[in-house]
Design a protein around this motif. Structure first.
Motif, short mmCIF file in Angstrom:
data_model
loop_
_atom_site.label_atom_id
_atom_site.label_comp_id
_atom_site.label_asym_id
_atom_site.label_seq_id
_atom_site.Cartn_x
_atom_site.Cartn_y
_atom_site.Cartn_z
N GLU A 52 0.84 -1.20 0.00
CA GLU A 52 0.00 0.00 0.00
C GLU A 52 0.88 1.25 0.00
O GLU A 52 0.65 2.19 -0.77
N ALA A 53 1.90 1.26 0.88
CA ALA A 53 2.81 2.41 0.92
C ALA A 53 3.55 2.54 -0.41
O ALA A 53 3.82 3.65 -0.88
N SER A 54 3.89 1.42 -1.03
CA SER A 54 4.65 1.43 -2.29
C SER A 54 3.82 2.00 -3.45
O SER A 54 4.35 2.66 -4.33
N ALA A 55 2.53 1.70 -3.43
CA ALA A 55 1.66 2.22 -4.51
C ALA A 55 1.19 3.63 -4.19
O ALA A 55 0.64 4.32 -5.05
N GLY A 56 1.37 4.04 -2.94
CA GLY A 56 0.94 5.40 -2.54
C GLY A 56 -0.51 5.47 -2.12
O GLY A 56 -1.07 6.56 -2.03
N THR A 57 -1.12 4.32 -1.85
CA THR A 57 -2.52 4.35 -1.39
C THR A 57 -2.60 4.51 0.13
O THR A 57 -3.69 4.74 0.67
N LEU A 58 -1.48 4.36 0.82
CA LEU A 58 -1.43 4.56 2.27
C LEU A 58 -0.09 5.23 2.57
O LEU A 58 0.94 4.76 2.08
N HIS A 59 -0.12 6.30 3.37
CA HIS A 59 1.15 6.99 3.66
C HIS A 59 2.06 6.07 4.48
O HIS A 59 1.57 5.32 5.33
N HIS A 60 3.38 6.18 4.26
CA HIS A 60 4.29 5.26 4.96
C HIS A 60 4.26 5.44 6.47
O HIS A 60 4.59 4.51 7.20
N ASP A 61 3.85 6.61 6.95
CA ASP A 61 3.75 6.77 8.41
C ASP A 61 2.63 5.93 9.01
O ASP A 61 2.66 5.61 10.19
N ARG A 62 1.66 5.58 8.18
CA ARG A 62 0.56 4.73 8.68
C ARG A 62 1.01 3.28 8.87
O ARG A 62 0.39 2.51 9.60
N VAL A 63 2.09 2.88 8.19
CA VAL A 63 2.50 1.47 8.28
C VAL A 63 3.59 1.25 9.33
O VAL A 63 4.11 0.16 9.46
N ARG A 64 3.92 2.30 10.08
CA ARG A 64 4.99 2.11 11.07
C ARG A 64 4.63 2.75 12.40
O ARG A 64 3.79 3.66 12.45
N TYR A 65 5.24 2.24 13.47
CA TYR A 65 5.08 2.87 14.78
C TYR A 65 6.37 2.74 15.57
O TYR A 65 7.20 1.86 15.30
N ASP A 66 6.53 3.65 16.55
CA ASP A 66 7.76 3.65 17.35
C ASP A 66 7.85 2.39 18.20
O ASP A 66 6.89 2.04 18.89
N ILE A 67 9.03 1.79 18.20
CA ILE A 67 9.24 0.59 19.02
C ILE A 67 9.07 0.94 20.49
O ILE A 67 8.52 0.14 21.27
N SER A 68 9.46 2.16 20.86
CA SER A 68 9.36 2.56 22.28
C SER A 68 7.91 2.54 22.78
O SER A 68 7.68 2.47 23.98
N ASN A 69 6.95 2.59 21.87
CA ASN A 69 5.54 2.57 22.29
C ASN A 69 5.09 1.21 22.80
O ASN A 69 4.08 1.11 23.48
N VAL A 70 5.81 0.17 22.42
CA VAL A 70 5.31 -1.17 22.77
C VAL A 70 6.25 -1.97 23.68
O VAL A 70 5.89 -3.06 24.13
N ILE A 71 7.44 -1.44 23.94
CA ILE A 71 8.31 -2.20 24.86
C ILE A 71 8.30 -1.56 26.25
O ILE A 71 8.12 -0.36 26.41
N ASP A 72 8.49 -2.42 27.24
CA ASP A 72 8.57 -1.97 28.64
C ASP A 72 10.05 -1.66 28.90
O ASP A 72 10.88 -2.57 28.99
N LYS A 73 10.34 -0.36 28.99
CA LYS A 73 11.77 0.04 29.07
C LYS A 73 12.46 -0.43 30.34
O LYS A 73 13.68 -0.48 30.42
N ASN A 74 11.67 -0.84 31.34
CA ASN A 74 12.29 -1.38 32.56
C ASN A 74 12.83 -2.79 32.33
O ASN A 74 13.67 -3.28 33.07
N LYS A 75 12.29 -3.43 31.30
CA LYS A 75 12.68 -4.83 31.07
C LYS A 75 13.44 -5.05 29.76
O LYS A 75 14.22 -6.01 29.66
N VAL A 76 13.16 -4.22 28.76
CA VAL A 76 13.80 -4.42 27.46
C VAL A 76 14.59 -3.16 27.08
O VAL A 76 14.02 -2.07 27.03
#
Ligand code: FAD
Ligand code: NAD
Length: 403
Positions: A50-74
């Motif tokens: 989708e990002a390659s064809a331009g039907t979805l912006h590339h920011d929609r296909v990614r998210y920050d890793i820091s949003n999903v890891i527990d920084k106390n453990k990983v």
């Protein structure tokens, strides 16, 4: 006493699933966990068409890793892995190195060009956020400059391979082209989208009725299929194809997309761990043969489907399931338990999108087409977000344009 150190390479489906499961199963005092990835974001590889064809912006296909890891453990390390010194238990990065006691190799796959001349230099691939951005911009540039150049040739885009990646990209492209024609005043009839597939059918091995649906849907939108035709070479002006022994033809195209092969990571080969095209035939507990402290998962692993004695196709579905099993097995090893779980893929189905509102699929053995299949595809996409990032990630990145 020093805590055992687990290093996870790659924050794709397999690696991030391992990290998020381990941060739940292990206590802070039980192990040190390090996650290494080239970028500080995770991308949904399964949305890259989708990002390659331009039907979805590339920011929609990614998210920050820091949003999903527990920084106390990983602990997260942004770095590019270049090699693994298994004897010394060290991972080499472009700038530095990291030691490990246990390693999870989840660097995903790479494009495989089978040595076909010119592809590496002149063709685009659908591999990561960078390749997606480049391809989208290149296509847009072709439209933006088409009238200016006063071109007598059609504006041709070739897609090599009618596997799932090729077909999903064509679905997006076929929807995008009329928009681009309008935006850049290009006559729709001057645009050609050609898909070249070497096998005697598109989507080889998939349900023939669903394949027919996909091909006729895309043909109605203007895609030309060259089935039973192999790409033999690529140059700045287009591709060389062959049908049978003698029929060789040149197809002129300013855009060539190679979606006809994937392999495992070249880092595996560099490390000397036994592999075939970068894929390690893993033991049932997902460890690399001869390496009791190294697990290999995702597109760099090879798991045999005993029923047909052929490897399972590499998918996100399998990579995530492997991540869950590796987290369990590492937790057991850290706790000095000897019984490790064997991995058996639990294939729930396959859904292939044909643009945002159409798809084909087989889910729990049931065939689906059209809007129902498209709805299912979005549910699958949202489920992957949920499995790794929970509800908040689904709310931020999920697909809710249901129909
Ligand atoms: P990935 O998810 O690709 O992650 C690998 C990670 O490692 C990335 O973050 C990458 O940046 C990082 N990395 C790579 N090399 C290095 C390095 N040297 N150093 C540091 N970091 C590195 N499968 C499905 O099940 N369903 C689908 O609908 C589906 N659709 C797809 C659509 C497309 C367009 C494509 C291309 C594939 C699709 N697949 C689908 C296949 C699926 O995306 C892969 O099987 C899956 O991504 C493999 O997961 P992985 O964890 O092995 O690797
Ligand atoms: P693939 O290997 O599955 O398909 C490649 C296609 O290219 C094949 O049909 C092959 O016959 C063709 N081909 C090979 N050499 C060629 C040549 N020289 N000229 C023309 N055609 C040629 O690769 P893929 O489609 O990138 O898929 C990779 C993996 O990702 C697969 O395991 C697939 O199941 C998975 N995937 C799944 C989905 C989904 O579930 N919706 C979507 C995309 C990818």
């Amino acid at each position: 006493m020093r805590k055992p150190k687990i290093v996870i390479l790659g924050a794709g489906y397999g690696g991030l699933m391992t990290a998020t499961r381990l941060q739940k199963s292990l206590g802070v005092n039980e192990a040190e966990i390090v996650l290494v990835n080239k970028n500080d974001y995770h991308y949904e590889t399964t949305w890259l068409h989708e990002a390659s064809a331009g039907t979805l912006h590339h920011d929609r296909v990614r998210y920050d890793i820091s949003n999903v890891i527990d920084k106390n453990k990983v602990a997260f390390v942004k770095g590019t892995v270049t090699d693994i010194k298994t004897d010394e238990k060290v991972v080499l990065l472009e700038d530095g190195q990291i030691s490990y006691d246990y390693l999870v190799f989840a660097l995903g796959g790479e494009s495989e060009t089978f040595g076909i001349q010119g592809l590496k230099e002149h063709a685009f691939t659908i591999t990561n956020v960078n390749t997606a951005r480049k391809l989208r911009d290149h296509i847009e540039y072709q439209f933006a400059t088409y009238n200016e150049i006063g071109n007598s040739e059609p504006l041709t885009i070739v897609v090599g391979g009618a596997g799932f990646t090729g077909i999903e990209f064509l679905g997006e492209l076929a929807n995008r082209v009329p928009e681009l024609c309008k935006e850049y005043d290009v006559d729709f009839h001057k645009v050609r989208i050609i898909c070249v597939e070497a096998a005697p059918t598109a989507l080889p091995g998939f349900d023939p009725e669903l394949v027919n649906y996909a091909v006729s849907t895309l043909e109605k939108k203007g895609v030309e299929f060259r089935i039973g035709t192999a790409i033999k070479g690529c140059n700045p002006d287009g591709i060389i194809v062959a049908k049978g022994e003698d029929e060789v033809e040149e197809i002129k195209a300013k855009t060539v997309v190679w979606a006809a092969g994937v392999r495992g990571s070249s880092v595996i080969e560099q490390s000397g761990i036994e592999a075939m095209r970068g894929r390690v035939k893993v033991n049932p507990d997902l460890r690399a043969p001869g390496h009791d402290n190294i697990f290999v998962i995702g597109d760099s692993s090879l798991v045999i489907n005993e029923e047909i004695n052929r490897p399972y196709p590499p998918t996100a579905q399998i990579a995530m399931q492997q991540g869950e099993v590796v987290a369990k097995n590492l937790t057991a090893l850290i706790r000095n338990e000897t019984n490790l779980q064997s991995f058996t893929p639990d294939i729930k189905g396959t859904v292939c999108s044909l643009g945002h509102d159409d798809a084909i699929g087989v889910v729990f053995g049931k065939k689906l087409v059209g809007k129902k299949a498209s709805f299912m595809k979005k549910m699958v996409d949202n489920r992957a977000l949920f499995m790794i990032g929970g509800t908040s990630t689904v709310l931020k990145k999920g697909k809710f344009n249901i129909l």
